[in-house]
Design a protein around this motif. Sequence first.
Motif, PDB file in Angstrom:
ATOM      1  N   PHE A  72      21.953 -90.608  47.757  1.00  6.96           N
ATOM      2  CA  PHE A  72      22.649 -90.666  46.466  1.00  6.96           C
ATOM      3  C   PHE A  72      22.970 -92.111  46.096  1.00  6.96           C
ATOM      4  O   PHE A  72      22.732 -92.563  44.964  1.00  6.96           O
ATOM      5  CB  PHE A  72      23.923 -89.825  46.552  1.00  6.96           C
ATOM      6  CG  PHE A  72      24.860 -89.994  45.397  1.00  6.96           C
ATOM      7  CD1 PHE A  72      24.700 -89.235  44.242  1.00  6.96           C
ATOM      8  CD2 PHE A  72      25.896 -90.912  45.447  1.00  6.96           C
ATOM      9  CE1 PHE A  72      25.565 -89.400  43.169  1.00  6.96           C
ATOM     10  CE2 PHE A  72      26.764 -91.079  44.373  1.00  6.96           C
ATOM     11  CZ  PHE A  72      26.598 -90.319  43.238  1.00  6.96           C
ATOM     12  N   TYR A  90      19.776 -94.225  45.127  1.00  2.00           N
ATOM     13  CA  TYR A  90      19.220 -93.921  43.805  1.00  2.00           C
ATOM     14  C   TYR A  90      20.188 -94.293  42.685  1.00  2.00           C
ATOM     15  O   TYR A  90      19.763 -94.582  41.568  1.00  2.00           O
ATOM     16  CB  TYR A  90      18.823 -92.447  43.729  1.00  2.00           C
ATOM     17  CG  TYR A  90      17.491 -92.175  44.389  1.00  2.00           C
ATOM     18  CD1 TYR A  90      16.321 -92.143  43.655  1.00  2.00           C
ATOM     19  CD2 TYR A  90      17.401 -91.995  45.769  1.00  2.00           C
ATOM     20  CE1 TYR A  90      15.096 -91.916  44.266  1.00  2.00           C
ATOM     21  CE2 TYR A  90      16.178 -91.777  46.391  1.00  2.00           C
ATOM     22  CZ  TYR A  90      15.026 -91.743  45.635  1.00  2.00           C
ATOM     23  OH  TYR A  90      13.810 -91.534  46.242  1.00  2.00           O
ATOM     24  N   LYS A  91      21.476 -94.306  42.980  1.00  2.00           N
ATOM     25  CA  LYS A  91      22.458 -94.697  41.966  1.00  2.00           C
ATOM     26  C   LYS A  91      22.502 -96.207  41.787  1.00  2.00           C
ATOM     27  O   LYS A  91      22.529 -96.712  40.648  1.00  2.00           O
ATOM     28  CB  LYS A  91      23.851 -94.198  42.369  1.00  2.00           C
ATOM     29  CG  LYS A  91      24.955 -94.567  41.370  1.00  2.00           C
ATOM     30  CD  LYS A  91      26.339 -94.174  41.870  1.00  2.00           C
ATOM     31  CE  LYS A  91      26.808 -95.098  42.980  1.00  2.00           C
ATOM     32  NZ  LYS A  91      28.228 -94.841  43.360  1.00  2.00           N
ATOM     33  N   ARG A 112      14.421 -93.772  39.992  1.00  2.00           N
ATOM     34  CA  ARG A 112      14.346 -92.728  38.974  1.00  2.00           C
ATOM     35  C   ARG A 112      14.887 -91.417  39.505  1.00  2.00           C
ATOM     36  O   ARG A 112      14.645 -91.044  40.658  1.00  2.00           O
ATOM     37  CB  ARG A 112      12.888 -92.536  38.536  1.00  2.00           C
ATOM     38  CG  ARG A 112      12.733 -91.725  37.257  1.00  2.00           C
ATOM     39  CD  ARG A 112      11.279 -91.620  36.860  1.00  2.00           C
ATOM     40  NE  ARG A 112      10.592 -90.536  37.553  1.00  2.00           N
ATOM     41  CZ  ARG A 112       9.290 -90.258  37.416  1.00  2.00           C
ATOM     42  NH1 ARG A 112       8.551 -91.005  36.620  1.00  2.00           N
ATOM     43  NH2 ARG A 112       8.736 -89.255  38.058  1.00  2.00           N
ATOM     44  N   TYR A 113      15.605 -90.714  38.661  1.00  2.00           N
ATOM     45  CA  TYR A 113      16.080 -89.376  39.007  1.00  2.00           C
ATOM     46  C   TYR A 113      15.004 -88.363  38.605  1.00  2.00           C
ATOM     47  O   TYR A 113      14.797 -88.111  37.418  1.00  2.00           O
ATOM     48  CB  TYR A 113      17.391 -89.067  38.279  1.00  2.00           C
ATOM     49  CG  TYR A 113      18.516 -90.051  38.540  1.00  2.00           C
ATOM     50  CD1 TYR A 113      18.719 -90.584  39.812  1.00  2.00           C
ATOM     51  CD2 TYR A 113      19.376 -90.443  37.523  1.00  2.00           C
ATOM     52  CE1 TYR A 113      19.742 -91.474  40.050  1.00  2.00           C
ATOM     53  CE2 TYR A 113      20.415 -91.329  37.758  1.00  2.00           C
ATOM     54  CZ  TYR A 113      20.592 -91.849  39.028  1.00  2.00           C
ATOM     55  OH  TYR A 113      21.621 -92.729  39.261  1.00  2.00           O
ATOM     56  N   SER A 114      14.362 -87.775  39.585  1.00  2.00           N
ATOM     57  CA  SER A 114      13.232 -86.891  39.301  1.00  2.00           C
ATOM     58  C   SER A 114      13.497 -85.426  39.603  1.00  2.00           C
ATOM     59  O   SER A 114      12.670 -84.575  39.278  1.00  2.00           O
ATOM     60  CB  SER A 114      12.003 -87.341  40.118  1.00  2.00           C
ATOM     61  OG  SER A 114      11.616 -88.650  39.770  1.00  2.00           O
ATOM     62  N   GLN A 115      14.625 -85.112  40.243  1.00  2.00           N
ATOM     63  CA  GLN A 115      14.854 -83.732  40.665  1.00  2.00           C
ATOM     64  C   GLN A 115      15.492 -82.916  39.538  1.00  2.00           C
ATOM     65  O   GLN A 115      16.452 -83.361  38.900  1.00  2.00           O
ATOM     66  CB  GLN A 115      15.765 -83.684  41.893  1.00  2.00           C
ATOM     67  CG  GLN A 115      15.315 -84.591  43.026  1.00  2.00           C
ATOM     68  CD  GLN A 115      13.853 -84.424  43.382  1.00  2.00           C
ATOM     69  OE1 GLN A 115      13.375 -83.312  43.570  1.00  2.00           O
ATOM     70  NE2 GLN A 115      13.135 -85.539  43.465  1.00  2.00           N
ATOM     71  N   ASN A 175      17.906 -81.863  34.775  1.00  2.00           N
ATOM     72  CA  ASN A 175      17.843 -82.964  35.727  1.00  2.00           C
ATOM     73  C   ASN A 175      19.198 -83.127  36.407  1.00  2.00           C
ATOM     74  O   ASN A 175      20.240 -83.130  35.748  1.00  2.00           O
ATOM     75  CB  ASN A 175      17.446 -84.259  35.004  1.00  2.00           C
ATOM     76  CG  ASN A 175      17.056 -85.351  35.972  1.00  2.00           C
ATOM     77  OD1 ASN A 175      17.838 -85.792  36.794  1.00  2.00           O
ATOM     78  ND2 ASN A 175      15.816 -85.808  35.866  1.00  2.00           N
ATOM     79  N   THR A 176      19.196 -83.260  37.728  1.00  2.00           N
ATOM     80  CA  THR A 176      20.466 -83.349  38.454  1.00  2.00           C
ATOM     81  C   THR A 176      21.182 -84.663  38.201  1.00  2.00           C
ATOM     82  O   THR A 176      22.392 -84.768  38.444  1.00  2.00           O
ATOM     83  CB  THR A 176      20.247 -83.201  39.972  1.00  2.00           C
ATOM     84  OG1 THR A 176      19.455 -84.292  40.448  1.00  2.00           O
ATOM     85  CG2 THR A 176      19.551 -81.888  40.290  1.00  2.00           C
ATOM     86  N   GLY A 177      20.466 -85.685  37.752  1.00  2.00           N
ATOM     87  CA  GLY A 177      21.095 -86.966  37.466  1.00  2.00           C
ATOM     88  C   GLY A 177      21.488 -87.755  38.697  1.00  2.00           C
ATOM     89  O   GLY A 177      22.186 -88.775  38.596  1.00  2.00           O
ATOM     90  N   THR A 178      21.041 -87.329  39.870  1.00  2.00           N
ATOM     91  CA  THR A 178      21.369 -88.019  41.116  1.00  2.00           C
ATOM     92  C   THR A 178      20.162 -88.174  42.034  1.00  2.00           C
ATOM     93  O   THR A 178      20.245 -88.841  43.052  1.00  2.00           O
ATOM     94  CB  THR A 178      22.435 -87.246  41.907  1.00  2.00           C
ATOM     95  OG1 THR A 178      21.918 -85.958  42.254  1.00  2.00           O
ATOM     96  CG2 THR A 178      23.710 -87.075  41.086  1.00  2.00           C
ATOM     97  N   ASN A 179      19.081 -87.541  41.708  1.00  2.00           N
ATOM     98  CA  ASN A 179      17.890 -87.366  42.537  1.00  2.00           C
ATOM     99  C   ASN A 179      18.148 -86.487  43.758  1.00  2.00           C
ATOM    100  O   ASN A 179      17.300 -86.368  44.629  1.00  2.00           O
ATOM    101  CB  ASN A 179      17.275 -88.690  43.000  1.00  2.00           C
ATOM    102  CG  ASN A 179      15.769 -88.556  43.178  1.00  2.00           C
ATOM    103  OD1 ASN A 179      15.047 -88.216  42.249  1.00  2.00           O
ATOM    104  ND2 ASN A 179      15.281 -88.812  44.387  1.00  2.00           N
TER     105      ASN A 179
END
Length: 613
Positions: free
Chosen positions: A202, A205-206, A211-214, A225-229
């Motif tokens: 977390f 990626y923050k 990129r947040y891909s999940q 998009n979860t906004g956290t990956n």
Amino acid sequence: MIISSFTRNRLAKSLLSSARIVVFPRSPPSTTAAAAISGYSYYSTTRHLGAKKKKVEKEFEYEPLFQSNVYDTSLEINKETEFVQILPPEGHVETTTVDGVEYLRLVDPSKTLAELSEKAFGDIAHLLRPKHLNQLRLILDDPDASKNDKFVALELLRNADIASGRILPGCQDTGTAIISAKRGHRVLTDGNDDEYLSLGAFEAYKNLNLRYSQVAPQDMFAEKNTGTNLPAQIDIAAAKGDEYKFLFMAKGGGSANKTFLYQQTKALLNPGSLEEFLTATIKTIGTSACPPYHLAIVVGGLSAELTLKTVKLASTKFYDDLPTYGSDGGRAFRDVEWEKQILEITRNMGIGAQFGGKYFCHDVRVIRLPRHGASCPVGIGVSCSADRQILAKIDKDGVFLERLETDVAKYIPDITETDLNDTDQNEIDVVSIDLNSMSMKELRDELSKYPTKTRLSLTGTIVVARDIAHAKLLEKIESGEGLPDYVKDHIIYYAGPAKTPEGYASGSFGPTTAGRMDAYVGKFMKHGGSFVTLAKGNRSKAVTKACEKYGGFYLGSIGGPAAILAKNCIKKVEVLDNEEDGMEAVWKINVVDFPAFIVVDDKGDDFFKEWLG
């Protein structure tokens, strides 16, 4: 029922796991047959009254399935791996004794595991292994490599050099966070290891330009998009010892989508059938996952999931130190002769490093596993040009990460664009296209002058739209609203950017896989849009037919060098539509000297048809 001794012996030899009990009505199986079914119980009987039933069983003897230890750098094959201490033992690990047995205890597992995970994912987003970079350099030094092979290899090296600055990640698809770990039985934590490792992912990626891909399903069809990956995929297994060992991976969608399972039979297990099957199957991987590849093939497996897990680990070189021959107990082994044979097959396919040539694959790993007698799974997968993985370990001396290469410049030779001009292209040099000086019709007329394989340099405005955007555009057609003008007037680039660093016009912004949008092309062209598309990889015949029918083109971009595109080619990025979709929004970008190739033209010619059919 009467079975001849010859037939009976043949039958016994073939019954590896198809039966537990074999009844032989006349005479007991021969010694040879008994040996062939070692590991299984069988009984023999005779017709004589009062004859006693004899039971023959093999004694239990444990043999590990995977006899390898990639963390052991004392082994010759692992000597290229170097571990660097990132955290000292003080404040992170200590030893404690319980009932006379020494244990390793993580002092503050939340802090130690999170810091390790954050550092690992930061490293693999920006750095590559020295061996991978050297393999790219070898392409440039190979006189038999095609000019296109060398062009791709040079761009990938230049991209890696930019990414090593730790501002722009090497690929815009910074991947799913995957952690495979083995915790020794004498390693103590508080049991929340997966939470702390997730926290580290977390934070990486923050805090970095990733990129947040999940996307998380809200119901069976709606996603967000979860906004956290997160979530991350974390698998922690038990092991013997007092060390905690890790493999961190960032797996992008392109290479993950090129993982395949084939349920075959015993009929495959002869040289001719296996070679024919692999030759046909490997071609279907295509170029959309950004070759040159590290190709992994696994034949056999006790289950489908074991086969595919082995494929993934083999593609990272995790099992390079396996034995090179099998055993009666069924251990996994590498078949180095088949590795050489399959590598040669890929070199002769002509697909090359994305646009024709020799280097479809850097190398091949072939692993043979035991199997149930009624099953023969075969797994195939790749690690792509974004070859992102790193080993780590925690022991009594502290916390260690595998050393990745920070000095990429030493792999880049002095070479000019003139050296890379392909003299096989009918003396056609790179064609410069000023997109802002012409209409869509004029652009198509200009592209129609050149054959497939022609290299282009694009300057001007391009519109970016990928999966979610295409689904929404289709909804507009179906509702009667029709396509917006931006789809009709501009090249459509399939991509999704990573976060933009401060002071930069763009984050890493390479192409995504073209094939995922194939179903839309004909429909969009019919409604006056998407006449020229830009992405990576080969496309289906449906796209070729649509281009021929409606006068369209597909342009291929090099898959992999997202950082170099962001730094050198993309000068402005702004949201055009669907801002709520994050990286999957519709974007308008201004580019300068953006490299591309004509892959499919308006005459129905497909650059890849020679190799992929």
